[in-house]
Structure formats: structure tokens, C-alpha cells
Design a protein around this motif. Sequence first.
Motif, PDB file in Angstrom:
ATOM      1  N   ASP A  15       0.806  -1.397  -0.288  1.00  0.00           N
ATOM      2  CA  ASP A  15       0.237  -0.215   0.166  1.00  0.00           C
ATOM      3  C   ASP A  15       0.838   1.511   0.289  1.00  0.00           C
ATOM      4  OD1 ASP A  15      -2.007   2.112   0.624  1.00  0.00           O
ATOM      5  OD2 ASP A  15      -2.815   1.079   1.900  1.00  0.00           O
ATOM      6  N   ASN A  31      -4.217  -4.941  -2.740  1.00  0.00           N
ATOM      7  CA  ASN A  31      -2.756  -3.669  -3.125  1.00  0.00           C
ATOM      8  C   ASN A  31      -1.786  -4.505  -4.443  1.00  0.00           C
ATOM      9  OD1 ASN A  31      -4.599  -3.376  -0.927  1.00  0.00           O
ATOM     10  ND2 ASN A  31      -3.163  -2.913   0.858  1.00  0.00           N
ATOM     11  N   THR A  43      -6.829  -1.166   3.851  1.00  0.00           N
ATOM     12  CA  THR A  43      -6.432  -0.171   3.274  1.00  0.00           C
ATOM     13  C   THR A  43      -8.145   0.698   2.966  1.00  0.00           C
ATOM     14  OG1 THR A  43      -4.568  -1.155   2.106  1.00  0.00           O
ATOM     15  CG2 THR A  43      -6.610   0.412   0.643  1.00  0.00           C
TER      16      THR A  43
END
Length: 745
Positions: A306, A613, A649
Amino acid sequence: MGSGRVCSAVASLLLLYHLGVAAAQGASSWKTLSGKAPAIIAKGGFSGLFPDSSEFAYQFAMIASSPDTVLYCDVRLTKDGLGVCLPDIKMDNCTNIADFYAEGKKSYLVNGESMTGWFSVDYNGTELSQVSLKQAIYSRTFRFDPSFFPLLAVEDVASKFNPPGMWLNVQHDSFYSQFNMSMRKYILSVSKRVIVDYISSPEASFLTSLSGRISNTTKLVYRFLDETALDPSTNLTYGSMLTNLTLVKTFASGILVPKTYIWPVSPDNYLLPYTSIVDDAHKAGLEIYAADFANDVKLSYNYSYDPLAESLSFIDNGAFSVDGMLTDFPVTPSEAIGCFTNLNKSNTDHGKPLIISHNGASGDYPGCTDLAYQKAVDDGADVIDCPVQVTKDGIPVCMGSINLMDGTTVAKSPFASQIAVMKNIQSVLGVFTFNLTWDEIVNNLQPKISTPFSTFTLDRNPRYMNAGNFMRLSDFLKFSKNKDLSGIMISVEYAAFMAEELGFDMVDAVIKTLDDSGYNNQTSQKVMIQSTNSSVLVKFKEQTKYDLVYMVNEDIRDVAPSSLDDIKTFADAVSVETASVFPENHQFTTYPTDLVQSLQTAGLSVYAYALMNEFVSQPYDFFSDATAQINAYVRGMGVDGLITDYPATARRYKSNACMNMGKKTPSFMAPARPGDLLQIISKPAQPPALAPMPLLTESDVSEPPLPAARLNNASTAPAPSFACKMQTPIPILVTLATLCACVLL
């Protein structure tokens, strides 16, 4: 880095735990030297997507990033003294110059090292006018290269884009002296015609020569390279210069360092304790800028692929903040600074979009283990999921695949000899959950983390690749019951096969386990049942009041009216693949389908799956940024939920300060418009057009009722005759498959 500049391990571990979250809630001043927000410096513009220093790259940086983004130019001199922006001293790495001057290859000494290639000092501006920039990093898309991107002079960048800030980097001042050229004279000259906000160089003598001769508003920044490398102007290593920042302060107002100077990384790619370099620089009165940020590289495993988490660890960690970030993807630090600092992590909102785990937090730990589920809860998932499989002794378990080769170490176990092909389940070799008893699984196998992008060497959390404990459905329900969740999702597949071949009624088994766990008597958590089989959901609808989710496991562009009517009779929501929302062509989105709108108009919630991600899982339109991807599905298409390997996330996205700004939403948080990038690719480089995706028709949805289980007792083990079917001798294939599987472990 010296031990004196390293903070305590305890402080660093605490800081890692709180990455991206300010120590105190609410607004606070930045921990930069000035107290102002960190600067965003776009290296060659938006060079993560377009050729570095090209017109497209600079223009897109101004459009897609924070309005105060600084444009960065690596200055090179031409034969006639023109300063042009080129990311590399060797032009053949970043332009098509070899196509025009095939005999132009030469060798020169650059900081004492011999380099061979094409150099700007051998050509004047006119000769270079036909040369075009190209993508210099081969892992990035080449699709924009056939467009003509002329070399831009420093004055061109200033006049064409009128940036709020200009950063000129002079990487090889001493190189030009062998041609009787002076970079110093050029910089002094151009700074009279162009407002230059920053000038950086890894050569101390060059910066010293400018001191007092340029505007007081221009910041001189000393650029640190590898600690063992020598500054050619002082013959001192950058490591030794780092120990004397007071000296650096005599000729510079700031330093530019590789990001690993601040957050070092271990040999196996995990973060080490952060150093004190930021604090040291600030104490010396120096601003500190971090370099080498790019979204499409292998980040430290601590960041779970991320890039926004990485950005936040440098600016919003409760301990320090760099004064600026030099990045190939300026949209990501724009998001970090503008919308994701000082978030209130303790406030868990279970509203839309729902965050639904995919095998728990399976991007961080082996899927469907206690660690993956605990991480999903800790990371703020609204719903955690259990894909139910069945063991040989009839126990429902949570496993991401019916094939134990996918998520366990069975290939290295004595049970590898049972490998076979079950054509009515999978066309690949496998050892299946119903081959082994629960005791055989837990006593002989270990979980194995999923590695969907291992061909790109993008492994997931290898220190924990076999960590965690397997969980039965009953264990999962016991774990979930008192957690801060809005619900649980149980996925049921292969129910017809189980009934016909094993005599096992999966629907009855799941209902019984839910009843035994008390889920029929509680209302705090809703129960969601998901399946790709309408027959499964029809049976659940007949026997329960659970929320039912129909999963479409193929790419479709829309739903035919007849099939929509059918789905509404047995489902409350539909899970669709991400490519059914934004179809992709060679990793570029093409157009938004009508699927989400059609389903929602019919009163059905829509969940997009499975979000990951890793940048290779995303179209280029999302800038290798998982947050931009989520934004496209939530704000761009209005999906009701996200099924993701990385709940953290998605949770952070739901908490962002720009979530409800409406028309005041900053440009860098505007959802990507599908097809826009594809349209600006020149015709010779356009990928072949895709065939239209199909509609989901009534025949795709409608199924006969589930067959009755051959054996009525759901706890009875599978019939011996069925086990024999699976163990058909295939010695050569078994050996090869086992060896291959072991290599991949």
C-alpha cells in the motif's frame, strides 16, 4: 547508519503499529521544520505513468496532484549550452536518440566511472529537436512511447505549466567541465529568467559556488547518494557527510536523502527501526526531503503493498515528518497530505461501503486462519468471511479453496500421494479437503499464504507464510460472535457435488452449525450466505432469513432483464468481479459497464471482488495505488461493498477527511474516469479491441434444485467407493506435480 542516530526498538515498534494514524485526534501542526505541510515534488512530472520529463508527465502531475505540487527537472546541458530536462545522463536509456544517430555512441568518464551511450553534450538543440522521450523503466507501460515527446528546456517547463514550484537537480556538475561547459553559469543564468524554488546537487562544491549568487528565496539542497559513494567534489563519502550536518548547513538549507536513510529495510524486506536523521537535520536547521518513492515497486512488507501507507509513515507517524517527498506518483502523497492525516481510527463506521474480508486479511497472513481473521477485525473489516469446505469426516471448515494444494503445505506431506484430478471440481491436480479428516489436516499440514503474483516476485509477508491455525466453521463463529462486526459472510460452493458424491448436505450442515453457535437467536450481526449457485441460495431462502448474496464468477457487462427477475427471487445482493465494473484491455480500463446501476435499480446491493493492493492487480488508470482503485469503485461507480484481501486499506479509505466533501473534493481524490488513458494512446500503440463481454442471461442463473444427499446423516464420512475414485494411479503426474508444488513453497 550510526547507532547514535537510531531510536529505540520499542519506540519504532509502537510507531509501526500506528502508521498512518496521528498520536492525537484532531488537527495538529506538522512536524516539519517550518510547521507547514510537506512539499510534494513530482519527479519528471507524473513519471510513474508517462515518460519522465515529458509534456504529458508534467501536465498530468499538475492535473492529478495537489495544486501546490513542485515540478522536478534533472538538468542536462546540450552542446550549445541549452539546459534540458532528462532523467538520465545516458540519453539512450530515456529517448529514441539511437534511431536518429546510430553512430553516436561514445564513452566518457562520469564521476570517475566509464559510461558508454549517447550524451546530450554531443548534440545541439536543433539536432535534438527530433528526438522523443520514452519510458525508461521497462516494467512500466510502453504504450505512450510512440507519441512524440520532445525534450523540454527548463524555460519550457516554466512557461508551459506555470508550476507553483520548480526544482532543478544538477546531478553531474563535474562531468561538464571536461567539455569546457559550466553548469554553474547556466543555473545562474536561467534563474534570472525562471523562478527556481529549489536547486539540488550531490556535489557540495557546486552548491557552495551558488551560495549568495542566487535569489534568497531559492533553497539549496544537498543530495545524498549511497552512504558508501563519494561526493566527487569533496572526496568524502555521503555517510561521513551525514555525520556533519552542521557543515552541510554552511552551504545548503536542506538535504535530499534516499528514503531508506530514514526507514532502513532488512535484507528480507522488512522495516528496521527508524533512524534519527529527520530529527538530526531539523536540529541542524536543515529541511529534509525523502526520495525514491514509486508505487510500482516492491515496498517493504510492513506496508502490505500500500503506497499510501508508506507515504503516511514518513509524514504522519506521531514522531516526525519529512519536509517533502520526491515521487514518481505525486497523486499518492497528495492523498496522504490532503485527506489521510490525523484520522480517528477508533471510530468504526459500519455503513456503506461495507468492507468484506476475502479469507480474512489474506494479504497479510495465510487465508482463513485465526491470524488472518484477527487481523481483519483489527483492521476494521465490517464483515469477515468463511468459505466453507468439508473434511473427510464431515466437518465444515473455513478454507479459501477446496484444493489443499492452494492454501496448505499438503504438497510436502505424506498425503501428497493422494493427488488426483477431479474434473467436476477442478481441471488441475489436487488433494482435496474431503480426502483428509480434520485431525489429519491440523496435525500434518500448515497453512500457506496466497501468492497470486509470485511470477512478479511480489510475495506476501514471507516471515509468516505458514503462520496461524486452521479454523472449523464452529471456531469461526465462536471467534466472530463478540467482535465489532456488522456481520459474517459464509460462502458455500460445490453443494450439488457434495450431496451426490459424498452424501453430504452442505446447506443443512451450515444451518446446523449456525444454530448451534446461537446465530439464529442474535440480531447484532447479520449472517450473509454467498454462493455462485442459485440452487444453494434458494434452499437457504426456504429454510432461513439470512441475507443471500449471489456471486457472479465471470466477466459480464450487464444483466438481462429475465435473469435480473430471477436473481431478485433468491438474493439480496450480488458480488461481481472488478472487471465486470471496469473492463480492462492490456491493463487499461475501457468503459464503465451498466452492471452496478442495473443491479442497484432492481434493489440489489453490489459488492466488488476481489480487491488487492499489489500494483500488478490494478489497471494503470489507478496509478498503482490501491486507494485510487477503491475510490473508483466507491465514488466513481457507487458499489455497496468491497471484498478485499487487505481490509486495512479499505477501512482507512472510509475514514478519510475528503470522503464527504462533495463538489469541494480535491482533484487528486476525483475517481479515475475509465477509458481516459486508453484514448490518449496513439493509434499505432493501441491494444487490439476487446470482444464485447456477455450479458448474464436467465440460463446462466437458473439451476435445478439441489439433489438430496446420498447419505442423510451429514456427519457420516464419505463412502469408500468415492475415495477410491480419487486415488486412480497417475504416478508420473503425481511425482511431477508434487515436485512443482514443493518448488513453489
